[in-house]
Design a protein around this motif. Structure first.
Motif, PDB file in Angstrom:
ATOM      1  N   ALA A  80      17.608  40.914 -12.925  1.00  0.00           N
ATOM      2  CA  ALA A  80      18.910  40.248 -12.968  1.00  0.00           C
ATOM      3  C   ALA A  80      19.137  39.406 -11.721  1.00  0.00           C
ATOM      4  CB  ALA A  80      20.021  41.284 -13.115  1.00  0.00           C
ATOM      5  N   GLU A  81      18.693  39.909 -10.577  1.00  0.00           N
ATOM      6  CA  GLU A  81      18.846  39.169  -9.322  1.00  0.00           C
ATOM      7  C   GLU A  81      18.006  37.891  -9.340  1.00  0.00           C
ATOM      8  OE1 GLU A  81      20.604  38.327  -5.849  1.00  0.00           O
ATOM      9  OE2 GLU A  81      21.028  40.128  -7.029  1.00  0.00           O
ATOM     10  N   VAL A  82      16.757  38.002  -9.784  1.00  0.00           N
ATOM     11  CA  VAL A  82      15.885  36.819  -9.872  1.00  0.00           C
ATOM     12  C   VAL A  82      16.468  35.817 -10.869  1.00  0.00           C
ATOM     13  CG1 VAL A  82      13.592  36.001 -10.538  1.00  0.00           C
ATOM     14  CG2 VAL A  82      13.819  38.102  -9.203  1.00  0.00           C
ATOM     15  N   GLU A  83      16.941  36.318 -12.001  1.00  0.00           N
ATOM     16  CA  GLU A  83      17.532  35.445 -13.019  1.00  0.00           C
ATOM     17  C   GLU A  83      18.759  34.712 -12.475  1.00  0.00           C
ATOM     18  OE1 GLU A  83      19.168  33.807 -16.648  1.00  0.00           O
ATOM     19  OE2 GLU A  83      17.186  34.102 -15.791  1.00  0.00           O
ATOM     20  N   ASN A  84      19.643  35.440 -11.798  1.00  0.00           N
ATOM     21  CA  ASN A  84      20.866  34.826 -11.259  1.00  0.00           C
ATOM     22  C   ASN A  84      20.555  33.778 -10.199  1.00  0.00           C
ATOM     23  OD1 ASN A  84      22.484  36.427 -12.874  1.00  0.00           O
ATOM     24  ND2 ASN A  84      22.719  38.028 -11.322  1.00  0.00           N
ATOM     25  N   ARG A  85      19.534  34.022  -9.406  1.00  0.00           N
ATOM     26  CA  ARG A  85      19.202  33.105  -8.320  1.00  0.00           C
ATOM     27  C   ARG A  85      18.500  31.838  -8.807  1.00  0.00           C
ATOM     28  NH1 ARG A  85      22.115  36.052  -6.615  1.00  0.00           N
ATOM     29  NH2 ARG A  85      23.287  34.160  -6.945  1.00  0.00           N
TER      30      ARG A  85
END
Length: 387
Positions: free
Chosen positions: A260-265
């Motif tokens: 989720a963090e990679v996707e959001n960034r």
């Protein structure tokens, strides 16, 4: 022995990523490291990038009646937009990028000393090194080739062209001095732009590979859970089964948070880059339909390769999520107690809601997206052709 292998794998990972971080730090864009601060180098890079964008926009007006130079300037502006997007995100919102990279490093520390875990780390670290080396050689080699393209074209047909479609305002390309000034400016851009783009792209590849590592480590633990369930005939291994469930669920939660963090960034950045690549291909095909345009072949190749790279990385994660669900289904849940079966249901529901890498939060980033983009490119090209 196992400890030595573990340390060697960690050192190899740090060595691979260390070069990328060093390049970004040198350019004032070391946002993947803790305690990043805007420095003089950062301001210089922002000035150079801003000047490049302004000059390219000026050239669009300058060449509005010259279809070839206008297209070249538009393609160059697309690269400027991609570069500025990356700069904007990592410089002005550095903390999430640093946190994501530190979390990726943590994966190597959290993995057990078990031989299978270490084999997973070794496999992906070796694969990461190969991919980063191939991508760096291809991208940087292509950039160097672009610098020599004007010489090749001149020797071939006597035509003077520039590596990029950007011309310094108020200079005359018809004069020897004007051409030399523009050529030297563009070569100077090659010295700082491709290394920065390559390093930032390699860090993204590193994060995606880290997601794959985390999935494979969970697969190993699911296999161990399955073996425990089969052996737990008389209930003597209930405690071990419970501990394994807790371990897997923790790993699953960490994995979902990391994805989720990679996707959001990166989702907005990927949307911008794939869209810019599609624009480059459309306008280049349109111009090449009018007449032969040698730089157009390079433009189409690079734009296609960049979009393909993003989509193939997204496909890897797509495949891992499907395999994750399949692995949970294959656990010997029928040999477990009701409470343990409820844990299986929980993991299944979470696996079916796994976060994927997407194109601007709209479409999953996989090979279907790559084909859909190319179909859209063809449709737009045919529409322009028939106007």
């Amino acid at each position: 022995m196992e400890k030595n292998i573990r340390l060697e794998t960690q050192k190899e990972f740090e060595k691979i990523t260390g070069w990328q971080l060093w390049v970004l730090r040198l350019m004032g864009c070391g946002a993947y490291e803790p305690n990043f601060r805007i420095s003089f180098a950062t301001l210089v890079i922002l000035f150079l990038a801003g000047a490049f964008v302004v000059i390219t926009i000026f050239d669009l007006f300058l060449f509005q009646n010259d279809v070839f130079n206008f297209t070249f300037a538009l393609v160059t502006l697309s690269y400027a937009v991609i570069g500025c997007t990356r700069l904007g995100f990592i410089i002005f919102h550095p903390n999430p990028y640093s946190a994501a990279f530190q979390e990726a490093k943590q994966t190597y520390l959290l993995a057990s000393s078990d031989e299978r875990d270490q084999q997973v780390l070794q496999h992906y670290t070796k694969l990461l090194k190969q991919c980063i080396s191939m991508y760096s050689i291809a991208f940087l080699g292509g950039s160097v080739g672009t610098a020599f393209l004007p010489l090749i074209v001149y020797l071939w047909n006597g035509e003077k062209i520039l590596p990029f479609g950007v011309v310094i305002p108020f200079t005359d390309l018809g004069t020897s001095l004007g051409y030399q000034l523009n050529y030297m400016y563009q070569v100077s851009c090659i010295l700082w732009t491709p290394p920065g783009l390559t390093a930032s792209q390699n860090i993204y590849i590193t994060l995606v590979f880290n997601i794959c590592i985390q999935y494979d480590l969970i697969f190993i633990k699911l296999d161990e859970l399955d073996q425990l369930a089969v052996r737990n005939i008389d209930g003597t291994l209930d405690k071990e089964v419970e501990q394994k469930f807790i371990e897997i669920i923790k790993y699953q939660q960490r994995l979902n948070q990391f994805v989720a963090e990679v996707e959001n960034r990166f989702t907005v950045q990927i949307f911008v880059e794939i869209s810019c690549n599609a624009l480059q291909i459309v306008v280049t095909l349109f111009v090449m339909e009018i007449d032969t345009w040698i730089p157009g072949y390079l433009v189409i190749t690079v734009a296609t390769f960049q979009s393909f790279l993003y989509c193939i990385l997204g496909t890897l994660i797509d495949m891992k999520t499907e395999l994750f669900t399949e692995k949970i289904y294959n656990v010997a849940w029928h040999r477990m107690r009701t409470s343990e079966q409820n844990n299986i249901k929980y993991m299944l529901s979470k696996s079916q809601q796994s976060v994927l890498l997407t194109y601007g939060g709209m479409l999953p980033m996989n090979m279907n997206l790559f084909l859909a983009v190319y179909k859209k490119i063809y449709s737009i090209f045919m529409m322009l052709k028939n106007v």
